[in-house]
Design a protein around this motif. Structure first.
Motif, PDB file in Angstrom:
ATOM      1  N   ASP A 145      29.665 -32.545  21.587  1.00  0.00           N
ATOM      2  CA  ASP A 145      30.310 -33.457  20.641  1.00  0.00           C
ATOM      3  C   ASP A 145      30.109 -32.944  19.210  1.00  0.00           C
ATOM      4  OD1 ASP A 145      31.106 -35.565  19.011  1.00  0.00           O
ATOM      5  OD2 ASP A 145      30.339 -37.108  20.347  1.00  0.00           O
ATOM      6  N   LEU A 146      28.880 -32.597  18.880  1.00  0.00           N
ATOM      7  CA  LEU A 146      28.551 -32.172  17.517  1.00  0.00           C
ATOM      8  C   LEU A 146      29.353 -30.945  17.087  1.00  0.00           C
ATOM      9  CD1 LEU A 146      26.519 -32.495  15.061  1.00  0.00           C
ATOM     10  CD2 LEU A 146      25.093 -30.821  16.259  1.00  0.00           C
ATOM     11  N   LEU A 147      29.421 -29.945  17.962  1.00  0.00           N
ATOM     12  CA  LEU A 147      30.049 -28.677  17.567  1.00  0.00           C
ATOM     13  C   LEU A 147      31.562 -28.697  17.721  1.00  0.00           C
ATOM     14  CD1 LEU A 147      27.689 -25.926  19.044  1.00  0.00           C
ATOM     15  CD2 LEU A 147      27.586 -27.053  16.821  1.00  0.00           C
ATOM     16  N   HIS A 148      32.057 -29.351  18.765  1.00  0.00           N
ATOM     17  CA  HIS A 148      33.485 -29.231  19.096  1.00  0.00           C
ATOM     18  C   HIS A 148      34.201 -30.578  19.181  1.00  0.00           C
ATOM     19  CE1 HIS A 148      32.274 -25.184  20.046  1.00  0.00           C
ATOM     20  NE2 HIS A 148      31.513 -25.584  21.042  1.00  0.00           N
ATOM     21  N   GLY A 149      33.504 -31.688  18.924  1.00  0.00           N
ATOM     22  CA  GLY A 149      34.123 -32.989  19.158  1.00  0.00           C
ATOM     23  C   GLY A 149      34.423 -33.191  20.631  1.00  0.00           C
ATOM     24  N   GLY A 150      33.682 -32.485  21.502  1.00  0.00           N
ATOM     25  CA  GLY A 150      33.953 -32.528  22.942  1.00  0.00           C
ATOM     26  C   GLY A 150      33.429 -33.801  23.584  1.00  0.00           C
ATOM     27  N   ARG A 151      34.086 -34.199  24.641  1.00  0.00           N
ATOM     28  CA  ARG A 151      33.663 -35.387  25.395  1.00  0.00           C
ATOM     29  C   ARG A 151      33.228 -34.920  26.784  1.00  0.00           C
ATOM     30  NH1 ARG A 151      34.680 -39.581  22.577  1.00  0.00           N
ATOM     31  NH2 ARG A 151      34.392 -41.014  24.312  1.00  0.00           N
ATOM     32  N   ALA A 152      31.911 -34.880  26.975  1.00  0.00           N
ATOM     33  CA  ALA A 152      31.365 -34.321  28.218  1.00  0.00           C
ATOM     34  C   ALA A 152      31.826 -35.105  29.443  1.00  0.00           C
ATOM     35  CB  ALA A 152      29.838 -34.283  28.147  1.00  0.00           C
ATOM     36  N   GLU A 367       5.489 -28.332  16.936  1.00  0.00           N
ATOM     37  CA  GLU A 367       5.144 -28.360  15.516  1.00  0.00           C
ATOM     38  C   GLU A 367       6.387 -27.964  14.708  1.00  0.00           C
ATOM     39  OE1 GLU A 367       2.305 -25.433  14.343  1.00  0.00           O
ATOM     40  OE2 GLU A 367       1.799 -26.479  12.479  1.00  0.00           O
ATOM     41  N   GLY A 368       6.787 -28.799  13.789  1.00  0.00           N
ATOM     42  CA  GLY A 368       7.977 -28.477  12.999  1.00  0.00           C
ATOM     43  C   GLY A 368       9.264 -28.992  13.616  1.00  0.00           C
ATOM     44  N   GLY A 369       9.162 -29.765  14.686  1.00  0.00           N
ATOM     45  CA  GLY A 369      10.362 -30.385  15.271  1.00  0.00           C
ATOM     46  C   GLY A 369      10.920 -29.598  16.432  1.00  0.00           C
ATOM     47  N   ALA A 370      11.715 -30.292  17.250  1.00  0.00           N
ATOM     48  CA  ALA A 370      12.291 -29.673  18.449  1.00  0.00           C
ATOM     49  C   ALA A 370      13.819 -29.792  18.396  1.00  0.00           C
ATOM     50  CB  ALA A 370      11.758 -30.364  19.703  1.00  0.00           C
ATOM     51  N   PRO A 371      14.529 -28.733  18.776  1.00  0.00           N
ATOM     52  CA  PRO A 371      16.006 -28.763  18.755  1.00  0.00           C
ATOM     53  C   PRO A 371      16.599 -29.915  19.573  1.00  0.00           C
ATOM     54  CG  PRO A 371      15.215 -26.515  19.065  1.00  0.00           C
ATOM     55  CD  PRO A 371      14.013 -27.401  19.150  1.00  0.00           C
ATOM     56  N   SER A 372      15.939 -30.296  20.686  1.00  0.00           N
ATOM     57  CA  SER A 372      16.491 -31.354  21.536  1.00  0.00           C
ATOM     58  C   SER A 372      16.504 -32.709  20.825  1.00  0.00           C
ATOM     59  CB  SER A 372      15.696 -31.459  22.846  1.00  0.00           C
ATOM     60  OG  SER A 372      14.350 -31.792  22.580  1.00  0.00           O
ATOM     61  N   GLU A 373      15.616 -32.890  19.836  1.00  0.00           N
ATOM     62  CA  GLU A 373      15.643 -34.104  19.020  1.00  0.00           C
ATOM     63  C   GLU A 373      16.621 -33.932  17.857  1.00  0.00           C
ATOM     64  OE1 GLU A 373      13.769 -37.131  19.494  1.00  0.00           O
ATOM     65  OE2 GLU A 373      13.733 -36.143  21.452  1.00  0.00           O
ATOM     66  N   THR A 379      23.946 -35.436  15.533  1.00  0.00           N
ATOM     67  CA  THR A 379      25.128 -36.130  16.062  1.00  0.00           C
ATOM     68  C   THR A 379      25.203 -37.537  15.495  1.00  0.00           C
ATOM     69  OG1 THR A 379      24.855 -34.860  18.095  1.00  0.00           O
ATOM     70  CG2 THR A 379      26.417 -36.682  18.169  1.00  0.00           C
ATOM     71  N   ARG A 380      24.062 -38.213  15.419  1.00  0.00           N
ATOM     72  CA  ARG A 380      24.058 -39.573  14.850  1.00  0.00           C
ATOM     73  C   ARG A 380      24.489 -39.538  13.382  1.00  0.00           C
ATOM     74  NH1 ARG A 380      18.364 -41.537  17.629  1.00  0.00           N
ATOM     75  NH2 ARG A 380      19.279 -42.194  19.620  1.00  0.00           N
ATOM     76  N   ALA A 381      24.035 -38.527  12.650  1.00  0.00           N
ATOM     77  CA  ALA A 381      24.392 -38.438  11.229  1.00  0.00           C
ATOM     78  C   ALA A 381      25.893 -38.209  11.070  1.00  0.00           C
ATOM     79  CB  ALA A 381      23.598 -37.303  10.571  1.00  0.00           C
ATOM     80  N   LYS A 382      26.479 -37.450  11.976  1.00  0.00           N
ATOM     81  CA  LYS A 382      27.898 -37.110  11.858  1.00  0.00           C
ATOM     82  C   LYS A 382      28.815 -38.194  12.426  1.00  0.00           C
ATOM     83  CE  LYS A 382      30.914 -33.123  12.743  1.00  0.00           C
ATOM     84  NZ  LYS A 382      30.949 -31.737  13.224  1.00  0.00           N
ATOM     85  N   ARG A 383      28.382 -38.809  13.538  1.00  0.00           N
ATOM     86  CA  ARG A 383      29.281 -39.737  14.248  1.00  0.00           C
ATOM     87  C   ARG A 383      28.784 -41.188  14.226  1.00  0.00           C
ATOM     88  NH1 ARG A 383      32.585 -35.943  14.974  1.00  0.00           N
ATOM     89  NH2 ARG A 383      32.246 -34.214  16.396  1.00  0.00           N
ATOM     90  N   HIS A 384      27.651 -41.425  13.578  1.00  0.00           N
ATOM     91  CA  HIS A 384      27.040 -42.762  13.473  1.00  0.00           C
ATOM     92  C   HIS A 384      26.469 -43.262  14.792  1.00  0.00           C
ATOM     93  CE1 HIS A 384      28.634 -42.689   9.492  1.00  0.00           C
ATOM     94  NE2 HIS A 384      29.854 -42.516   9.964  1.00  0.00           N
ATOM     95  N   ALA A 385      26.582 -42.474  15.846  1.00  0.00           N
ATOM     96  CA  ALA A 385      25.963 -42.837  17.135  1.00  0.00           C
ATOM     97  C   ALA A 385      25.807 -41.549  17.923  1.00  0.00           C
ATOM     98  CB  ALA A 385      26.848 -43.816  17.901  1.00  0.00           C
ATOM     99  N   ASP A 386      24.854 -41.505  18.832  1.00  0.00           N
ATOM    100  CA  ASP A 386      24.758 -40.324  19.686  1.00  0.00           C
ATOM    101  C   ASP A 386      25.782 -40.448  20.820  1.00  0.00           C
ATOM    102  OD1 ASP A 386      23.597 -41.945  21.679  1.00  0.00           O
ATOM    103  OD2 ASP A 386      21.578 -41.507  20.979  1.00  0.00           O
ATOM    104  N   ARG A 401      17.384 -46.686  24.258  1.00  0.00           N
ATOM    105  CA  ARG A 401      18.732 -47.215  24.000  1.00  0.00           C
ATOM    106  C   ARG A 401      19.242 -46.741  22.641  1.00  0.00           C
ATOM    107  NH1 ARG A 401      17.049 -52.956  26.641  1.00  0.00           N
ATOM    108  NH2 ARG A 401      16.903 -52.069  28.742  1.00  0.00           N
ATOM    109  N   GLN A 402      20.547 -46.853  22.477  1.00  0.00           N
ATOM    110  CA  GLN A 402      21.181 -46.465  21.222  1.00  0.00           C
ATOM    111  C   GLN A 402      20.607 -47.341  20.105  1.00  0.00           C
ATOM    112  OE1 GLN A 402      23.357 -43.951  19.711  1.00  0.00           O
ATOM    113  NE2 GLN A 402      24.974 -44.512  21.139  1.00  0.00           N
ATOM    114  N   PRO A 403      20.045 -46.743  19.036  1.00  0.00           N
ATOM    115  CA  PRO A 403      19.524 -47.584  17.951  1.00  0.00           C
ATOM    116  C   PRO A 403      20.662 -48.329  17.234  1.00  0.00           C
ATOM    117  CG  PRO A 403      19.319 -45.232  17.413  1.00  0.00           C
ATOM    118  CD  PRO A 403      19.949 -45.313  18.781  1.00  0.00           C
TER     119      PRO A 403
END
Ligand SMILES: [Fe+2]
Ligand SMILES: [Fe+2]
Ligand SMILES: [Fe+2]
Ligand SMILES: [Fe+2]
Length: 405
Positions: A145-152, A367-373, A379-386, A401-403
């Motif tokens: 979704d983030l990279l291509h606007g794809g719908r899995a 340490e320093g964060g994980a890509p999976s997070e 995605t939330r920043a771009k689409r307002h929801a994951d 759950r979705q925040p």
């Protein structure tokens, strides 16, 4: 209807060489393919790759020229089958779309095996890793979704839910905690052995695919996510392969590999909806029966054993099946999300002492964060929801759950 492959002749191995036009198959159409046809193709490619790699390893561990030649012959055929099977994937299907197919395989194959596994210890091993691959599907769906606007869900066909499982960031464990007790080859149900061999091959193929495709990307988030999940797939291979009894001889393992290929092609044939691909599963099943005869002959001649003593009297009645497992996955998620590995046991994270090596490894690697997070935050920043596909309602775990935005 189940049958006994030992009583069939199949196609003799020397009649199995095929020409280029037979090997260079026409791919399926990614827009109309049944999602479970895609998963069958992915699984059987992984099964062939395992057979080929196993055979190469075996060849490096014997000095018998007849054995080496017969291994080379069967292996060449498996390599031809691998080309024809993997060639069904179309070029317009991107590596990320194929990846989403890989995780759909992992979820619905693992859940089906767990539901049908007679040994409680092996079932526990399947349930444990199920929640992790379930989470991978969600992370990759968000990357898509983030990279291509794809719908899995257009790939999964809503057959498999997309929502967090055991969060990937929490899956990174010390290698010592990835090793399980193995089944006993003399006591194990032959069905259980096939289940374990099948999941080992599937996880190994996923590990290899992510190892090779992690560098296809320009975007650092994609490269990071592939690196992170590839390492979990390596853990999964370690986890599952440790369940196999190392006591089995190389020849016995060869027989088991060919028998399992027969069982799986018969399984894929039974449920295939695409007539052309169904014919490929049928042809390959006949070929594997011929290959099995060769391996069985070596067992008789070199070990003085009848393969029928080790193999089930017929194929299992029930074929390995790709079908929705939504309720099952939700039940496992609701009850096992907090499980962690402690040596050869699974325990609730609350029971692990503060100085457990799990926490030390977590602190170092994350340490320093994980890509999976990060992929979810982006995605939330771009689409307002994951990105989710929760067809059966909200995630059973409140914290997943979705925040509220
Ligand atoms: Fe094969
Ligand atoms: Fe996975
Ligand atoms: Fe996995
Ligand atoms: Fe084979």
């Amino acid at each position: 209807m189940a049958f006994n492959p030992l009583e069939q002749t199949g196609i003799p191995v020397h009649d199995q060489i095929r020409n280029w036009s037979e090997l260079n198959v026409t791919p399926y159409d990614k827009h109309t393919v049944d999602p479970y046809t895609r998963t069958r193709v992915i699984l059987m490619n992984g099964i062939e790759v395992e057979s080929i790699l196993f055979s190469h390893q075996f060849a490096r561990h014997t000095d018998d020229i007849d054995l080496k030649r017969s291994l080379a012959m069967n292996r060449r055929i498996d390599a031809q089958q691998q080309k024809a099977v993997n060639g069904l994937n179309p070029g317009q299907q991107t590596p990320l779309e194929t990846t989403i197919g890989y995780e759909q395989v992992a979820v619905d194959l693992t859940a089906w095996l767990a539901r049908n596994e007679p040994d409680p210890q092996l079932k526990a091993a399947l349930d444990f890793a199920l929640l992790e691959d379930f989470d991978h599907l969600y992370r990759y769906a968000n990357l898509y979704d983030l990279l291509h606007g794809g719908r899995a869900e257009e790939l999964t066909g809503h057959l498999t839910e997309i929502t967090p499982g055991r969060p990937t960031v929490l899956e990174h464990r010390h290698p010592y905690d990835e090793v399980r007790p193995h089944f006993e080859t003399h006591a194990v149900d032959p069905l259980s052995r096939m289940h374990v061999m099948t999941i080992v091959a599937a996880e190994q193929q996923t590990m290899n695919f992510y190892m090779n495709h992690g560098s296809d990307w320009i975007e650092p988030i994609a490269r990071g996510l592939y690196a992170e999940i590839a390492l979990i797939e390596e853990q999964h291979v370690t986890h599952y392969e440790s369940l196999l009894d190392p006591l089995d001889s190389w020849i016995a393992n060869w027989v088991f590999h060919e028998f399992n290929e027969v069982y799986l092609y018969w399984s894929m044939f039974t449920h295939e909806s695409d007539r052309r691909i169904k014919a490929m599963w049928e042809l390959n099943c006949e070929m594997e029966i011929g290959q099995l005869q060769v391996a069985c002959d070596f067992m008789r001649r070199y070990e003085g054993r009848e393969p029928a003593e080790l193999l089930p009297p017929s194929l299992p009645e029930v074929p390995v099946t790709f079908e929705p497992n939504k309720d099952y996955v939700r039940r496992v998620l609701a009850t096992q999300v907090d499980l962690r590995a402690d040596g050869t046991d699974y325990v609730d994270v609350a029971e692990l002492p503060e100085d457990h090596r799990y926490f030390a490894l977590q602190a170092t690697i994350n340490e320093g964060g994980a890509p999976s997070e990060e992929v979810i935050e982006m995605t939330r920043a771009k689409r307002h929801a994951d990105h989710r596909d929760e067809t059966e309602g909200a995630n059973p775990i409140a914290t997943l759950r979705q925040p509220a935005s």
